[in-house]
Design a protein around this motif. Structure first.
Motif, PDB file in Angstrom:
ATOM      1  N   TRP A 110       0.862  -1.180   0.000  1.00 37.41           N
ATOM      2  CA  TRP A 110       0.000   0.000   0.000  1.00 37.41           C
ATOM      3  C   TRP A 110       0.898   1.228   0.000  1.00 37.41           C
ATOM      4  O   TRP A 110       1.703   1.424   0.915  1.00 37.41           O
ATOM      5  CB  TRP A 110      -0.876  -0.049   1.239  1.00 37.41           C
ATOM      6  CG  TRP A 110      -1.856   1.056   1.458  1.00 37.41           C
ATOM      7  CD1 TRP A 110      -2.334   1.969   0.570  1.00 37.41           C
ATOM      8  CD2 TRP A 110      -2.517   1.324   2.707  1.00 37.41           C
ATOM      9  NE1 TRP A 110      -3.245   2.783   1.176  1.00 37.41           N
ATOM     10  CE2 TRP A 110      -3.373   2.415   2.490  1.00 37.41           C
ATOM     11  CE3 TRP A 110      -2.456   0.763   3.976  1.00 37.41           C
ATOM     12  CZ2 TRP A 110      -4.168   2.948   3.506  1.00 37.41           C
ATOM     13  CZ3 TRP A 110      -3.241   1.282   4.972  1.00 37.41           C
ATOM     14  CH2 TRP A 110      -4.098   2.368   4.736  1.00 37.41           C
ATOM     15  N   ILE A 111       0.783   2.051  -1.015  1.00 33.73           N
ATOM     16  CA  ILE A 111       1.544   3.302  -1.073  1.00 33.73           C
ATOM     17  C   ILE A 111       0.580   4.438  -0.754  1.00 33.73           C
ATOM     18  O   ILE A 111      -0.484   4.550  -1.356  1.00 33.73           O
ATOM     19  CB  ILE A 111       2.194   3.516  -2.452  1.00 33.73           C
ATOM     20  CG1 ILE A 111       3.116   2.342  -2.802  1.00 33.73           C
ATOM     21  CG2 ILE A 111       2.974   4.839  -2.469  1.00 33.73           C
ATOM     22  CD1 ILE A 111       3.740   2.444  -4.185  1.00 33.73           C
ATOM     23  N   THR A 112       0.973   5.255   0.211  1.00 36.50           N
ATOM     24  CA  THR A 112       0.142   6.389   0.621  1.00 36.50           C
ATOM     25  C   THR A 112       0.952   7.673   0.531  1.00 36.50           C
ATOM     26  O   THR A 112       2.180   7.653   0.511  1.00 36.50           O
ATOM     27  CB  THR A 112      -0.377   6.192   2.057  1.00 36.50           C
ATOM     28  OG1 THR A 112       0.749   6.015   2.927  1.00 36.50           O
ATOM     29  CG2 THR A 112      -1.298   4.986   2.157  1.00 36.50           C
ATOM     30  N   ILE A 147       5.528  10.347   1.718  1.00 33.40           N
ATOM     31  CA  ILE A 147       5.119   9.128   1.005  1.00 33.40           C
ATOM     32  C   ILE A 147       5.501   7.942   1.880  1.00 33.40           C
ATOM     33  O   ILE A 147       6.620   7.864   2.389  1.00 33.40           O
ATOM     34  CB  ILE A 147       5.818   9.023  -0.363  1.00 33.40           C
ATOM     35  CG1 ILE A 147       5.405  10.191  -1.257  1.00 33.40           C
ATOM     36  CG2 ILE A 147       5.533   7.677  -1.037  1.00 33.40           C
ATOM     37  CD1 ILE A 147       6.265  10.365  -2.494  1.00 33.40           C
ATOM     38  N   THR A 148       4.566   7.000   2.047  1.00 38.02           N
ATOM     39  CA  THR A 148       4.823   5.824   2.874  1.00 38.02           C
ATOM     40  C   THR A 148       4.479   4.573   2.095  1.00 38.02           C
ATOM     41  O   THR A 148       3.421   4.492   1.467  1.00 38.02           O
ATOM     42  CB  THR A 148       3.990   5.875   4.170  1.00 38.02           C
ATOM     43  OG1 THR A 148       4.259   7.108   4.851  1.00 38.02           O
ATOM     44  CG2 THR A 148       4.317   4.716   5.082  1.00 38.02           C
ATOM     45  N   LEU A 149       5.372   3.602   2.132  1.00 42.96           N
ATOM     46  CA  LEU A 149       5.125   2.296   1.541  1.00 42.96           C
ATOM     47  C   LEU A 149       4.921   1.317   2.689  1.00 42.96           C
ATOM     48  O   LEU A 149       5.734   1.273   3.629  1.00 42.96           O
ATOM     49  CB  LEU A 149       6.308   1.841   0.682  1.00 42.96           C
ATOM     50  CG  LEU A 149       6.476   2.612  -0.618  1.00 42.96           C
ATOM     51  CD1 LEU A 149       7.309   3.855  -0.397  1.00 42.96           C
ATOM     52  CD2 LEU A 149       7.086   1.744  -1.677  1.00 42.96           C
ATOM     53  N   THR A 150       3.829   0.543   2.620  1.00 41.67           N
ATOM     54  CA  THR A 150       3.495  -0.358   3.705  1.00 41.67           C
ATOM     55  C   THR A 150       3.202  -1.750   3.160  1.00 41.67           C
ATOM     56  O   THR A 150       2.445  -1.907   2.201  1.00 41.67           O
ATOM     57  CB  THR A 150       2.262   0.163   4.475  1.00 41.67           C
ATOM     58  OG1 THR A 150       2.516   1.509   4.916  1.00 41.67           O
ATOM     59  CG2 THR A 150       1.949  -0.711   5.671  1.00 41.67           C
ATOM     60  N   ALA A 151       3.813  -2.736   3.787  1.00 42.02           N
ATOM     61  CA  ALA A 151       3.512  -4.151   3.561  1.00 42.02           C
ATOM     62  C   ALA A 151       3.225  -4.727   4.937  1.00 42.02           C
ATOM     63  O   ALA A 151       3.550  -4.098   5.959  1.00 42.02           O
ATOM     64  CB  ALA A 151       4.697  -4.868   2.913  1.00 42.02           C
TER      65      ALA A 151
END
Length: 192
Positions: A110-112, A147-151
């Motif tokens: 999920w990129i926010t 910008i945040t990348l979440t796994a």
């Protein structure tokens, strides 16, 4: 006597030739091994990515109520029984955390982004997501980073889409080893 001397010379030639052949074969095998096992410096997707935070002890219970997550955006935990479509989907409005977390459980990234991300940043992120299964993009106005990348259980904050860690994160975590339910669907879920 002359015949005996000739036989010794022939045996000596055979022994020397065999030893030389073994040495040449050893050198060739060592060279082939060195070439095939050399590190060419290309990323393997398994090396640690600088700045990635890892979180453990995440619940996986399906709930029908809102969840107060300790991270913003959340990295996992109890969640909705319905996942969010994450088949390269680009959302222009914030999405429900509980559905997004279910998609993380399926192996999605999920990129926010928040309002500090420029329209060009958002377009570049959308280009990385569109057409890429197990990814989705959405605004997240309250996140601290731009910008945040979440796994599932993993998160990385970056300043821009050109940061090489964005592609490394996607390569490592889309359906990566952290995925609690690898191969679970990322389509036919919630589309807000």
């Amino acid at each position: 006597m002359h015949q005996e001397d000739q036989r010794r010379k022939r045996r000596r030639k055979i022994v020397y030739s065999a030893v030389a052949g073994l040495i040449v074969a050893g050198v060739l095998a060592g060279g082939i091994w060195a070439v095939t096992t050399a590190d060419d410096g290309a990323p393997t997707g398994k090396a640690p990515i600088a700045g990635v935070q890892t979180f453990g002890m995440l619940g996986r219970t399906h709930v029908q109520t809102p969840v107060a997550y300790p991270q913003t955006p959340p990295v996992g935990g109890d969640h909705s029984p319905v996942w969010l479509d994450c088949n390269g989907d680009v959302y222009t409005e914030p999405v429900p955390n509980e559905n997004a977390v279910h998609s993380l459980e399926h192996g999605a990234v999920w990129i926010t982004y928040n309002d500090r991300a420029s329209p060009a940043d958002v377009a570049a992120l959308a280009a990385k997501v569109q057409g890429r299964p197990y990814t989705f993009l959405s605004p997240y106005p309250t996140e601290q980073g731009k910008i945040t990348l979440t796994a599932w259980g993993n998160q990385l904050v970056v300043d821009g889409p050109a940061d090489p860690r964005v592609d490394a994160f996607l390569a490592q975590y889309v359906q990566g080893p952290q995925t609690p339910e690898p191969g679970a669907p990322c389509t036919d879920g919630l589309v807000p």
